[in-house]
Design a protein around this motif. Structure first.
Motif, PDB file in Angstrom:
ATOM      1  N   TRP A 279      -8.069 -18.121  -1.871  1.00  0.00           N
ATOM      2  CA  TRP A 279      -7.939 -19.414  -2.032  1.00  0.00           C
ATOM      3  C   TRP A 279      -8.919 -20.598  -1.242  1.00  0.00           C
ATOM      4  O   TRP A 279      -8.748 -21.722  -0.864  1.00  0.00           O
ATOM      5  CB  TRP A 279      -6.360 -19.659  -1.544  1.00  0.00           C
ATOM      6  N   LYS A 280      -9.831 -20.017  -0.506  1.00  0.00           N
ATOM      7  CA  LYS A 280     -10.732 -20.330   0.283  1.00  0.00           C
ATOM      8  C   LYS A 280     -11.975 -21.282  -0.381  1.00  0.00           C
ATOM      9  O   LYS A 280     -12.697 -21.904   0.131  1.00  0.00           O
ATOM     10  CB  LYS A 280     -11.335 -19.886   1.478  1.00  0.00           C
ATOM     11  N   GLY A 281     -12.322 -20.743  -1.520  1.00  0.00           N
ATOM     12  CA  GLY A 281     -13.293 -21.195  -2.541  1.00  0.00           C
ATOM     13  C   GLY A 281     -13.270 -22.618  -2.915  1.00  0.00           C
ATOM     14  O   GLY A 281     -13.693 -23.012  -4.326  1.00  0.00           O
ATOM     15  N   ILE A 282     -12.742 -23.726  -2.475  1.00  0.00           N
ATOM     16  CA  ILE A 282     -12.471 -24.887  -2.958  1.00  0.00           C
ATOM     17  C   ILE A 282     -13.818 -25.760  -2.106  1.00  0.00           C
ATOM     18  O   ILE A 282     -13.680 -25.846  -1.323  1.00  0.00           O
ATOM     19  CB  ILE A 282     -11.309 -25.753  -2.443  1.00  0.00           C
ATOM     20  N   GLU A 290     -15.720 -34.636  -8.169  1.00  0.00           N
ATOM     21  CA  GLU A 290     -15.167 -33.210  -8.847  1.00  0.00           C
ATOM     22  C   GLU A 290     -14.543 -32.247  -7.640  1.00  0.00           C
ATOM     23  O   GLU A 290     -15.539 -31.773  -6.842  1.00  0.00           O
ATOM     24  CB  GLU A 290     -16.237 -32.669  -9.840  1.00  0.00           C
ATOM     25  N   LEU A 291     -13.432 -31.890  -7.843  1.00  0.00           N
ATOM     26  CA  LEU A 291     -12.785 -30.841  -7.096  1.00  0.00           C
ATOM     27  C   LEU A 291     -13.049 -29.356  -7.758  1.00  0.00           C
ATOM     28  O   LEU A 291     -12.583 -29.265  -9.096  1.00  0.00           O
ATOM     29  CB  LEU A 291     -11.327 -31.312  -6.774  1.00  0.00           C
ATOM     30  N   HIS A 292     -13.612 -28.709  -7.176  1.00  0.00           N
ATOM     31  CA  HIS A 292     -13.910 -27.149  -7.792  1.00  0.00           C
ATOM     32  C   HIS A 292     -13.107 -26.165  -6.902  1.00  0.00           C
ATOM     33  O   HIS A 292     -12.925 -26.140  -5.987  1.00  0.00           O
ATOM     34  CB  HIS A 292     -15.381 -26.807  -7.650  1.00  0.00           C
ATOM     35  N   TRP A 293     -12.815 -25.079  -7.875  1.00  0.00           N
ATOM     36  CA  TRP A 293     -12.357 -23.860  -7.112  1.00  0.00           C
ATOM     37  C   TRP A 293     -12.917 -22.795  -7.836  1.00  0.00           C
ATOM     38  O   TRP A 293     -12.532 -22.539  -9.117  1.00  0.00           O
ATOM     39  CB  TRP A 293     -10.824 -23.561  -6.917  1.00  0.00           C
ATOM     40  N   LYS A 294     -13.441 -21.879  -7.251  1.00  0.00           N
ATOM     41  CA  LYS A 294     -14.190 -20.463  -7.862  1.00  0.00           C
ATOM     42  C   LYS A 294     -13.562 -19.384  -7.064  1.00  0.00           C
ATOM     43  O   LYS A 294     -13.773 -19.266  -5.795  1.00  0.00           O
ATOM     44  CB  LYS A 294     -15.436 -20.688  -7.923  1.00  0.00           C
ATOM     45  N   GLY A 327     -10.085 -17.563 -12.653  1.00  0.00           N
ATOM     46  CA  GLY A 327     -11.028 -17.531 -11.439  1.00  0.00           C
ATOM     47  C   GLY A 327     -11.718 -18.585 -11.217  1.00  0.00           C
ATOM     48  O   GLY A 327     -12.638 -18.821 -10.502  1.00  0.00           O
ATOM     49  N   LYS A 328     -11.550 -19.670 -12.000  1.00  0.00           N
ATOM     50  CA  LYS A 328     -12.247 -21.010 -12.037  1.00  0.00           C
ATOM     51  C   LYS A 328     -11.577 -22.154 -12.719  1.00  0.00           C
ATOM     52  O   LYS A 328     -11.092 -22.126 -13.706  1.00  0.00           O
ATOM     53  CB  LYS A 328     -13.711 -20.803 -12.750  1.00  0.00           C
ATOM     54  N   VAL A 329     -11.879 -23.326 -11.862  1.00  0.00           N
ATOM     55  CA  VAL A 329     -11.246 -24.525 -12.481  1.00  0.00           C
ATOM     56  C   VAL A 329     -11.694 -25.684 -11.932  1.00  0.00           C
ATOM     57  O   VAL A 329     -12.462 -25.883 -10.656  1.00  0.00           O
ATOM     58  CB  VAL A 329      -9.619 -24.530 -12.014  1.00  0.00           C
ATOM     59  N   ILE A 330     -11.949 -26.731 -12.689  1.00  0.00           N
ATOM     60  CA  ILE A 330     -12.718 -28.168 -12.151  1.00  0.00           C
ATOM     61  C   ILE A 330     -11.563 -29.256 -12.484  1.00  0.00           C
ATOM     62  O   ILE A 330     -11.230 -29.272 -13.521  1.00  0.00           O
ATOM     63  CB  ILE A 330     -13.766 -28.107 -12.855  1.00  0.00           C
TER      64      ILE A 330
END
Length: 532
Positions: A279-282, A290-294, A327-330
């Motif tokens: 959960w650190k990949g923000i 844009e707020l990304h998480w991968k 594994g990915k959301v924007i």
């Protein structure tokens, strides 16, 4: 070529999944026929016996029966083995049938291998109408191959044929894993050294006389390289390497394989429970908002934006933000409020991460001022933004029931301070003012309740707060002074007692030095009594 005897050296049982398969280990391959028939074999060519013919008296297809295909292992040494097809069938002997043709077709490589089995003329006459069993196990195959086996009579009579598809076991078979070179992947043991951020890997039980590769990788559909590949030489006495890592992730695996072509690779993935790092990949792009998480690893997770409540420490989901992702959301057009967070939910639990909590991004605030005739709602923003407010009744932590119409700040977009005056129709313990940004798609509201109805009420609240703070401060000062006075008194008493002991000791010493002095011959007990 006469009958060739072969020896079954070992009979082993292996279970792959829920199916147990018996695999013979043979010392040599060959051909055998029952009834003591000295059958012979020779190579067969692709154009031979292709065209069928009709039998003059008719021939039943049941002449060929009970076909069975399996695998056997032929070894020269314990780890130098090959895989062979073991083909068994039964034949109703006919004088017109000179022999049979056995062929194997590889559906992977389209290769064809055939052999011809012939029966002596005397045997065909002698055993005409009797059942003869035939076994042939010299077709060498590869692991996991898809094979099609065909048996025909010689000559090939139309309709007299048997066929069977067979899938050769793969390296998950226990015996293949121990004896077939391509399947011998070795055994990996490891120890994590977090101070140095390395994993020490020990290798054993791998293919003799070959080098061995070890590396760390991130396992997705395949194992993606996460660093350099370490090589263990076959001459090395110590089969051990250390592999550096950056973070321990659930998909971080240790991969090892022998240095031969198409070698099987073994994977050990010991960190599957290290989900915290995922959960650190923000990241946030302030230009596109844009707020990304991968994810660093393949993981199926429910993500949502939530509002971190101040009072109860829970994160309330924002409407229409929940997504089930791989594994990915924007999230586009997102506010940067410190209490706007991302929530991650898997089968193992729920995690909340607040990327704007530490003030690395510009934010906004709302303050309420009590005026004589109305309320002043002031928004302070470090970026250009638009805001709206409305009055509401507090019914639950996450619910504020609207009262009246929504009111927008007059200027469409501003940075700095802007205020709006609203009526004091709503005030009291359940009255709230709710403000939020309207120029973004995802924003959390700022809700302030318990609005005083007058300046006096507001001042009374302030006075009560000041009074309580004053009382607490005075109590703390009194306790401090009492402690200090007690400490000083105790020190004075200790000094007086110590001084008295020194005087007494001095007088006793003086008496012992002047025994003839009559005035000094005072009983020690009396002297002590007098001093006391």
């Amino acid at each position: 070529m006469g009958r060739q005897n072969f020896c079954v050296a070992i009979l082993v049982v292996s279970c792959a999944g829920f199916i147990c398969e018996r695999i013979n280990n043979i010392t040599e391959c060959g051909l055998t026929c029952s009834q003591g028939i000295h059958c012979k074999r020779k190579p067969s060519y692709f154009f031979y016996n292709n065209m069928c013919q009709n039998h003059s008296l008719g021939l039943s297809p049941s002449v060929l029966q009970n076909m069975h295909v399996s695998t056997v292992i032929k070894c020269t040494r314990d780890t130098e083995c090959s895989v062979h097809l073991d083909v068994k069938m039964a034949l109703i002997m006919k004088e017109s049938i000179r022999g049979i043709e056995i062929c194997s077709y590889s559906l992977d490589t389209l290769q064809k291998h055939c052999t011809t089995v012939t029966f002596p003329k005397t045997a065909r006459k002698k055993f005409d109408g009797n059942k003869v069993r035939v076994q042939y196990n010299c077709f060498e195959v590869n692991i996991a191959q898809q094979i099609h086996v065909v048996i025909k009579t010689i000559p090939y009579y139309c309709g007299v044929i048997q066929e069977q598809d067979f899938h050769v076991e793969d390296c998950s078979n226990e015996d293949f894993g121990k004896h077939i070179p391509l399947c011998i992947a070795g055994k990996l043991t490891y120890k994590v050294q977090p101070e140095q951020k390395v994993v020490a890997v020990q290798v054993s039980e791998f293919l003799e006389n070959h080098d061995y590769h070890v590396r760390l990788c991130h396992k997705w559909f395949t194992c993606e390289n996460s660093g350099t590949i370490a090589l263990i030489k076959k001459e090395d006495k110590v089969k051990k390497v250390t592999l550096p890592y950056s973070e321990l992730l659930p998909c971080l695996c240790i991969e090892g394989w022998s240095a031969i072509e198409d070698a099987r690779r073994i994977h050990v993935c010991p960190f599957t429970n290290y989900t915290e790092e995922l959960w650190k990949g923000i990241t946030y792009n302030p230009v596109s908002q844009e707020l990304h998480w991968k994810s660093f690893c393949p993981v199926q997770v429910n993500t949502s934006l939530c509002w971190l409540a101040e009072t109860k420490g829970i994160c309330i989901d924002l409407p229409h933000t929940s997504h089930k992702v791989q594994g990915k959301v924007i999230y586009k057009r997102t506010d940067t409020h410190p209490r706007l967070c991302m929530k991650f939910t898997t089968d193992q639990g729920t995690w909340v991460r607040c990327p704007f909590m530490h003030g690395l991004f510009q934010a906004w605030s709302m303050n309420i001022g009590i005026m004589p005739n109305d309320l002043s709602v002031t928004f302070t923003s470090q970026v250009k933004a638009t805001f709206s407010v409305f009055l509401c009744n507090e019914s639950a932590l996450s619910v504020c029931q609207l009262v009246g119409e929504e009111m927008a700040i007059p200027d469409k977009s501003f940075s700095g301070n802007k205020s709006i005056r609203i009526s004091k129709e709503m005030c009291g313990s359940h009255a709230c003012i709710k403000g939020y940004r309207t120029d973004v798609d995802y924003s959390i509201p700022d809700v302030q309740c318990n609005i005083p109805c007058s300046i006096a009420a507001s001042n009374d609240m302030v006075d009560k707060y000041v009074y309580m703070v004053t009382i607490v401060t005075l109590l703390m000062v009194a306790m401090t002074l009492t402690t200090l006075i007690g400490y000083k008194t105790l020190k004075v008493l200790q000094r007086r007692k110590y001084k008295l002991k020194r005087i007494l000791k001095s007088q006793v010493h003086h008496i012992s030095l002047n025994p003839e002095d009559k005035h000094q011959h005072v009983p020690l007990q009396c002297l002590i009594t007098q001093k006391e």
